[in-house]
Design an enzyme around this catalytic site. Structure first.
Site, PDB file in Angstrom:
ATOM      1  N   GLY A  12      49.197  52.259  39.554  1.00  0.00           N
ATOM      2  CA  GLY A  12      50.395  51.840  38.820  1.00  0.00           C
ATOM      3  C   GLY A  12      51.644  51.691  39.650  1.00  0.00           C
ATOM      4  N   ARG A  61      32.008  42.029  27.368  1.00  0.00           N
ATOM      5  CA  ARG A  61      33.331  41.658  27.861  1.00  0.00           C
ATOM      6  C   ARG A  61      34.142  41.026  26.719  1.00  0.00           C
ATOM      7  NH1 ARG A  61      34.905  41.679  33.058  1.00  0.00           N
ATOM      8  NH2 ARG A  61      32.909  42.066  34.020  1.00  0.00           N
ATOM      9  N   MET A  86      41.989  45.621  36.810  1.00  0.00           N
ATOM     10  CA  MET A  86      40.810  45.221  37.574  1.00  0.00           C
ATOM     11  C   MET A  86      39.641  44.775  36.683  1.00  0.00           C
ATOM     12  SD  MET A  86      42.145  45.481  40.483  1.00  0.00           S
ATOM     13  CE  MET A  86      40.841  45.315  41.676  1.00  0.00           C
ATOM     14  N   ARG A  87      39.962  44.051  35.621  1.00  0.00           N
ATOM     15  CA  ARG A  87      38.920  43.497  34.761  1.00  0.00           C
ATOM     16  C   ARG A  87      39.014  41.985  34.794  1.00  0.00           C
ATOM     17  NH1 ARG A  87      34.922  45.999  32.281  1.00  0.00           N
ATOM     18  NH2 ARG A  87      35.087  44.525  30.554  1.00  0.00           N
ATOM     19  N   ILE A  88      37.874  41.329  34.846  1.00  0.00           N
ATOM     20  CA  ILE A  88      37.869  39.871  34.707  1.00  0.00           C
ATOM     21  C   ILE A  88      38.020  39.567  33.225  1.00  0.00           C
ATOM     22  CG2 ILE A  88      36.455  37.797  34.937  1.00  0.00           C
ATOM     23  CD1 ILE A  88      35.191  39.134  37.425  1.00  0.00           C
ATOM     24  N   HIS A 105      48.159  39.260  43.019  1.00  0.00           N
ATOM     25  CA  HIS A 105      46.913  39.357  43.780  1.00  0.00           C
ATOM     26  C   HIS A 105      47.255  39.653  45.242  1.00  0.00           C
ATOM     27  CE1 HIS A 105      42.707  38.620  44.732  1.00  0.00           C
ATOM     28  NE2 HIS A 105      43.150  37.983  45.807  1.00  0.00           N
ATOM     29  N   THR A 137      44.683  31.725  34.645  1.00  0.00           N
ATOM     30  CA  THR A 137      43.883  30.718  33.930  1.00  0.00           C
ATOM     31  C   THR A 137      42.430  31.197  33.997  1.00  0.00           C
ATOM     32  OG1 THR A 137      43.418  29.429  35.918  1.00  0.00           O
ATOM     33  CG2 THR A 137      45.435  28.855  34.688  1.00  0.00           C
ATOM     34  N   LEU A 140      39.058  32.373  38.159  1.00  0.00           N
ATOM     35  CA  LEU A 140      39.388  33.688  38.730  1.00  0.00           C
ATOM     36  C   LEU A 140      40.306  33.550  39.949  1.00  0.00           C
ATOM     37  CD1 LEU A 140      38.887  36.771  38.633  1.00  0.00           C
ATOM     38  CD2 LEU A 140      36.988  36.391  40.224  1.00  0.00           C
ATOM     39  N   GLU A 170      54.518  43.308  47.533  1.00  0.00           N
ATOM     40  CA  GLU A 170      54.174  43.161  46.112  1.00  0.00           C
ATOM     41  C   GLU A 170      55.273  43.746  45.244  1.00  0.00           C
ATOM     42  OE1 GLU A 170      50.182  44.257  44.828  1.00  0.00           O
ATOM     43  OE2 GLU A 170      49.469  44.192  46.895  1.00  0.00           O
TER      44      GLU A 170
HETATM   45  C1  GAR Z   1      47.623  45.976  43.988  1.00  0.00           C
HETATM   46  O1  GAR Z   1      47.519  45.780  45.383  1.00  0.00           O
HETATM   47  C2  GAR Z   1      47.333  44.687  43.249  1.00  0.00           C
HETATM   48  O2  GAR Z   1      47.806  43.549  43.911  1.00  0.00           O
HETATM   49  C3  GAR Z   1      45.835  44.707  43.218  1.00  0.00           C
HETATM   50  O3  GAR Z   1      45.476  46.042  42.966  1.00  0.00           O
HETATM   51  C4  GAR Z   1      46.498  46.891  43.499  1.00  0.00           C
HETATM   52  C5  GAR Z   1      46.961  47.790  42.384  1.00  0.00           C
HETATM   53  O4  GAR Z   1      47.846  48.756  42.862  1.00  0.00           O
HETATM   54  N1  GAR Z   1      45.323  43.827  42.211  1.00  0.00           N
HETATM   55  C6  GAR Z   1      44.171  43.184  42.312  1.00  0.00           C
HETATM   56  O5  GAR Z   1      43.425  43.317  43.250  1.00  0.00           O
HETATM   57  C7  GAR Z   1      43.852  42.302  41.138  1.00  0.00           C
HETATM   58  N2  GAR Z   1      42.661  41.563  41.386  1.00  0.00           N
HETATM   59  P1  GAR Z   1      48.850  49.468  41.874  1.00  0.00           P
HETATM   60  O6  GAR Z   1      48.007  50.025  40.723  1.00  0.00           O
HETATM   61  O7  GAR Z   1      49.466  50.570  42.689  1.00  0.00           O
HETATM   62  O8  GAR Z   1      49.842  48.464  41.403  1.00  0.00           O
END
Ligand code: GAR
Length: 212
Positions: A12, A61, A86-88, A105, A137, A140, A170
């Protein structure tokens, strides 16, 4: 006032950065598909409504996504921010929220979609890596790109050092984009193109630190 919800699966830290950013909207809820997501405790401590929908309790799903949409709709958010979710997501879910669903991402898309993006970048030997905020969209990690931030890949990098450098970006990029979208300065056209009004400069969010 506009509202948004944040979907998480773990730590988070992006959620925390969004909540720190004083966005022009109210965070109506943080929703996790994992009961033990550390981000849920952080959100609760900040006084944000939290919901957990454990995906393991669903046979498919589609069934999970339908239940998830039910929770999201309770809050009628203007924006749904995937922050380490982290779910599609299924096509019906994505289409229901098209233009209101954003993801961050940890790579410079279209390079390195999917998981283990930092290992992918190191294996590929790229010298510039980074992160991308895009509309979601059904493709993926393939939705229209709103903004990206770049970092150098150093010779001494491993997954730990590289992911930390990207994560810092990020935390800067996602709030900047969410802010612009909530203000109506960024949108998605009917033809699937990102529209940006003149008053916002997302190039400010593009950042390439000096090479050592
Ligand atoms: C982050 O690096 C985010 O970009 C990535 O997971 C991490 C979550 O960290 N997201 C993905 O890989 C989505 N496919 P966080 O829970 O500390 O924000």
């Amino acid at each position: 006032m506009k509202s948004y919800v944040i979907l998480i699966s773990g730590r988070g830290s992006n959620m925390d950065a969004l909540l720190d950013a004083n966005l022009p909207g109210q965070c109506a809820a943080v929703i996790s598909n994992k009961p033990d997501a550390a981000g849920i405790a952080i959100a609760a401590k900040r006084g944000i409504a939290t919901r957990v929908l454990d995906h393991r309790g669903f046979a498919s799903r589609e069934a999970f996504d339908e239940a998830l949409a039910g929770i999201v709709d309770e809050y009628a958010p203007h924006l749904i921010l995937l922050a380490g979710f982290m779910r599609i997501l299924t096509t019906p879910f994505v289409e229901r929220y098209l233009g209101r669903l954003l993801n961050i991402h940890p790579s410079l898309l279209p390079a390195f979609p999917g998981v283990h993006t930092h290992a992918q970048a190191l294996d590929a030997g790229v010298r510039i890596h980074g992160c991308t905020v895009h509309y979601v969209t059904p493709a993926l990690d393939g939705g229209p790109i709103i903004a990206q931030a770049a970092v150098p890949v150093l010779g001494c990098d491993d997954v730990t050092t590289l992911s930390a450098r990207v994560l810092k970006e990020e935390h800067r990029l996602y709030p900047a984009v969410a802010n612009a979208v909530l203000r109506g300065q960024v949108g998605l056209s009917d033809t699937g193109r990102v529209t940006v009004t003149e008053e916002v400069s997302l190039t400010e969010a593009l950042h390439a630190p000096h090479f050592a």
